[in-house]
Design an enzyme around this catalytic site. Structure first.
Site, PDB file in Angstrom:
ATOM      1  N   LYS A  34       1.382 -56.262   3.192  1.00 21.36           N
ATOM      2  CA  LYS A  34       1.378 -55.169   2.213  1.00 21.36           C
ATOM      3  C   LYS A  34       0.206 -55.381   1.256  1.00 21.36           C
ATOM      4  O   LYS A  34       0.066 -56.442   0.642  1.00 21.36           O
ATOM      5  CB  LYS A  34       2.682 -55.154   1.428  1.00 21.36           C
ATOM      6  CG  LYS A  34       2.753 -53.981   0.445  1.00 21.36           C
ATOM      7  CD  LYS A  34       4.051 -53.984  -0.326  1.00 21.36           C
ATOM      8  CE  LYS A  34       3.919 -54.776  -1.600  1.00 21.36           C
ATOM      9  NZ  LYS A  34       3.919 -53.985  -2.818  1.00 21.36           N
ATOM     10  N   ASP A  61       0.406 -49.882  -0.148  1.00 21.78           N
ATOM     11  CA  ASP A  61       1.430 -49.483  -1.127  1.00 21.78           C
ATOM     12  C   ASP A  61       0.743 -48.920  -2.365  1.00 21.78           C
ATOM     13  O   ASP A  61       0.659 -49.580  -3.396  1.00 21.78           O
ATOM     14  CB  ASP A  61       2.300 -50.699  -1.469  1.00 21.78           C
ATOM     15  CG  ASP A  61       3.490 -50.341  -2.336  1.00 21.78           C
ATOM     16  OD1 ASP A  61       3.865 -49.149  -2.399  1.00 21.78           O
ATOM     17  OD2 ASP A  61       4.065 -51.265  -2.953  1.00 21.78           O
ATOM     18  N   LYS A  63       1.561 -45.828  -3.714  1.00 24.13           N
ATOM     19  CA  LYS A  63       2.519 -44.972  -4.443  1.00 24.13           C
ATOM     20  C   LYS A  63       1.848 -43.715  -5.009  1.00 24.13           C
ATOM     21  O   LYS A  63       1.838 -43.467  -6.219  1.00 24.13           O
ATOM     22  CB  LYS A  63       3.203 -45.755  -5.564  1.00 24.13           C
ATOM     23  CG  LYS A  63       4.057 -46.917  -5.062  1.00 24.13           C
ATOM     24  CD  LYS A  63       4.887 -47.524  -6.162  1.00 24.13           C
ATOM     25  CE  LYS A  63       5.821 -48.624  -5.674  1.00 24.13           C
ATOM     26  NZ  LYS A  63       5.130 -49.850  -5.246  1.00 24.13           N
ATOM     27  N   LEU A  64       1.319 -42.913  -4.116  1.00 28.36           N
ATOM     28  CA  LEU A  64       0.589 -41.704  -4.539  1.00 28.36           C
ATOM     29  C   LEU A  64       1.528 -40.700  -5.196  1.00 28.36           C
ATOM     30  O   LEU A  64       2.675 -40.516  -4.759  1.00 28.36           O
ATOM     31  CB  LEU A  64      -0.092 -41.054  -3.325  1.00 28.36           C
ATOM     32  CG  LEU A  64      -1.074 -41.941  -2.555  1.00 28.36           C
ATOM     33  CD1 LEU A  64      -1.591 -41.195  -1.323  1.00 28.36           C
ATOM     34  CD2 LEU A  64      -2.226 -42.382  -3.434  1.00 28.36           C
ATOM     35  N   ASP A  66       0.673 -36.928  -7.084  1.00 26.64           N
ATOM     36  CA  ASP A  66      -0.277 -35.958  -7.654  1.00 26.64           C
ATOM     37  C   ASP A  66       0.038 -34.602  -7.037  1.00 26.64           C
ATOM     38  O   ASP A  66       1.019 -34.473  -6.293  1.00 26.64           O
ATOM     39  CB  ASP A  66      -1.717 -36.426  -7.347  1.00 26.64           C
ATOM     40  CG  ASP A  66      -2.706 -35.980  -8.421  1.00 26.64           C
ATOM     41  OD1 ASP A  66      -2.644 -34.800  -8.825  1.00 26.64           O
ATOM     42  OD2 ASP A  66      -3.544 -36.796  -8.850  1.00 26.64           O
ATOM     43  N   ASN A  69      -2.476 -30.919  -2.829  1.00 31.35           N
ATOM     44  CA  ASN A  69      -3.832 -30.917  -2.279  1.00 31.35           C
ATOM     45  C   ASN A  69      -4.547 -32.254  -2.520  1.00 31.35           C
ATOM     46  O   ASN A  69      -5.232 -32.779  -1.642  1.00 31.35           O
ATOM     47  CB  ASN A  69      -4.605 -29.764  -2.923  1.00 31.35           C
ATOM     48  CG  ASN A  69      -5.970 -29.592  -2.314  1.00 31.35           C
ATOM     49  OD1 ASN A  69      -6.077 -29.436  -1.097  1.00 31.35           O
ATOM     50  ND2 ASN A  69      -7.010 -29.652  -3.140  1.00 31.35           N
ATOM     51  N   THR A 120      12.754 -49.890  -8.568  1.00 30.07           N
ATOM     52  CA  THR A 120      13.854 -50.828  -8.846  1.00 30.07           C
ATOM     53  C   THR A 120      13.847 -51.272 -10.309  1.00 30.07           C
ATOM     54  O   THR A 120      14.816 -51.827 -10.793  1.00 30.07           O
ATOM     55  CB  THR A 120      13.791 -52.051  -7.910  1.00 30.07           C
ATOM     56  OG1 THR A 120      12.441 -52.453  -7.795  1.00 30.07           O
ATOM     57  CG2 THR A 120      14.333 -51.725  -6.557  1.00 30.07           C
ATOM     58  N   ARG A 210       6.764 -63.521  -3.020  1.00 26.90           N
ATOM     59  CA  ARG A 210       6.803 -64.900  -3.515  1.00 26.90           C
ATOM     60  C   ARG A 210       7.653 -65.885  -2.724  1.00 26.90           C
ATOM     61  O   ARG A 210       7.243 -67.047  -2.610  1.00 26.90           O
ATOM     62  CB  ARG A 210       7.208 -64.871  -4.998  1.00 26.90           C
ATOM     63  CG  ARG A 210       6.084 -64.292  -5.847  1.00 26.90           C
ATOM     64  CD  ARG A 210       6.549 -63.813  -7.191  1.00 26.90           C
ATOM     65  NE  ARG A 210       7.381 -62.614  -7.059  1.00 26.90           N
ATOM     66  CZ  ARG A 210       7.876 -61.928  -8.092  1.00 26.90           C
ATOM     67  NH1 ARG A 210       7.626 -62.332  -9.323  1.00 26.90           N
ATOM     68  NH2 ARG A 210       8.594 -60.839  -7.895  1.00 26.90           N
TER      69      ARG A 210
HETATM   70  O1  C5P Z   1       7.431 -61.423  -4.603  1.00 25.93           O
HETATM   71  P1  C5P Z   1       8.440 -60.395  -4.199  1.00 25.93           P
HETATM   72  O2  C5P Z   1       9.165 -60.745  -2.908  1.00 25.93           O
HETATM   73  O3  C5P Z   1       9.384 -60.034  -5.315  1.00 25.93           O
HETATM   74  O4  C5P Z   1       7.549 -59.120  -3.858  1.00 25.93           O
HETATM   75  C1  C5P Z   1       8.097 -57.880  -3.518  1.00 25.93           C
HETATM   76  C2  C5P Z   1       6.994 -56.888  -3.313  1.00 25.93           C
HETATM   77  O5  C5P Z   1       7.582 -55.612  -3.111  1.00 25.93           O
HETATM   78  C3  C5P Z   1       6.055 -56.742  -4.509  1.00 25.93           C
HETATM   79  O6  C5P Z   1       4.756 -56.503  -3.990  1.00 25.93           O
HETATM   80  C4  C5P Z   1       6.561 -55.540  -5.235  1.00 25.93           C
HETATM   81  O7  C5P Z   1       5.541 -54.832  -5.899  1.00 25.93           O
HETATM   82  C5  C5P Z   1       7.101 -54.685  -4.090  1.00 25.93           C
HETATM   83  N1  C5P Z   1       8.110 -53.708  -4.476  1.00 25.93           N
HETATM   84  C6  C5P Z   1       9.296 -54.029  -5.121  1.00 25.93           C
HETATM   85  N2  C5P Z   1      10.169 -53.054  -5.463  1.00 25.93           N
HETATM   86  C7  C5P Z   1       9.909 -51.764  -5.199  1.00 25.93           C
HETATM   87  C8  C5P Z   1       8.730 -51.423  -4.538  1.00 25.93           C
HETATM   88  C9  C5P Z   1       7.840 -52.422  -4.193  1.00 25.93           C
HETATM   89  O8  C5P Z   1       9.554 -55.213  -5.346  1.00 25.93           O
HETATM   90  N3  C5P Z   1      10.785 -50.835  -5.498  1.00 25.93           N
END
Ligand code: C5P
Length: 235
Positions: A34, A61, A63-64, A66, A69, A120, A210
């Site tokens: 990602k 990722d 997250k568009l 707008d 068009n 989240t 992580r």
């Molecule tokens: O390090 P970790 O496992 O928490 O990373 C989760 C990844 O998923 C991060 O890049 C975070 O930005 C992404 N993400 C998220 N929750 C969302 C959408 C994306 O944790 N709702």
């Protein structure tokens, strides 16, 4: 589908060097990466091309969000990078999501549009401040339904919603971040589940950052997650 087809490692890095060093360390264990706003705004298309050059699949990722068009134009540009999954905000509305799907179909049939439902980080209080009085759970369902009617190829949701969204989204894709081992540090995530539970609940793809990239041995951490996913999938 093999677990390796369903694990996406999040490259949350400020520059290409540490990101690609992690990719090289993980080697053949990991097929999908990602690339989010941090890395993409620092390095641009080049980092996606470098991942593609290493034979990896890319989830962009961005997250568009707008007008239809403008989003269609951004999707066409994203399609040229070789990314295979791209996020848009479901909150952009059905016309915007449909416009993203149409642009992907015309420009790059391999590119799938994934709608982000409710971030989240949003709780009831945060949602109310935006003028929305539905509970986060009802809002997630509503937006997932809307995204499916607008022909999105899938949604992003937390592990705690994936079971409830299965009926709405299946056989399309549920992309699920917030994966943590039992008892492990949750970092800044609050709605977490284990890879086993998310898989049992029907998640199609897991996004893990992580727990792999900050592990003492990232390759071993990836291997044990894949094993956990495989075992859950078979059961
Ligand atoms: O390090 P970790 O496992 O928490 O990373 C989760 C990844 O998923 C991060 O890049 C975070 O930005 C992404 N993400 C998220 N929750 C969302 C959408 C994306 O944790 N709702």
């Amino acid at each position: 589908m093999a677990a390796r087809e369903r694990l996406i490692v999040a490259l949350d890095y400020p520059a290409r060097e540490p990101a690609l060093a992690m990719v090289d360390m993980l080697g053949d264990e990991v097929l999908w990466y990602k690339v989010g706003l941090e890395l993409y705004l620092a390095e641009g298309v080049r980092v996606v091309e470098e991942l593609r050059g290493r034979g990896k699949h890319v989830f962009l990722d961005l997250k568009l969000h707008d007008i239809p068009n403008t989003v269609a134009g951004a999707v066409r540009s994203a399609g040229r990078t070789g990314a295979e999954l791209l996020t848009v905000h479901a909150m952009g509305g059905p016309a915007m999501v449909q416009s993203a799907v149409n642009a992907a179909a015309e420009m790059s049939p391999g590119l799938r549009i994934i709608a982000v439902t409710v971030l989240t980080s949003m709780n009831l209080q945060q949602l109310r401040a935006t003028g929305s009085y539905l509970s986060p759970e009802r809002r997630v369902r509503r937006l997932a339904n809307m995204a499916m009617l607008a022909n999105a190829h899938g949604v992003v949701c937390s592990p705690q919603e994936v079971a409830a969204l299965r009926e709405i989204v299946f056989p399309k894709i549920t992309v699920v971040p917030g994966i943590r081992a039992e008892g492990a540090a949750t970092d800044d995530q609050s709605r977490t589940a284990t890879a086993r539970q998310a898989t049992l609940d029907g998640a199609s793809m897991l996004v893990v950052g992580r727990p792999i990239t900050r592990a003492a041995n990232p390759r071993d951490a990836a291997r044990s997650l894949l094993l956990e996913m495989d075992t859950a999938f078979r059961s």
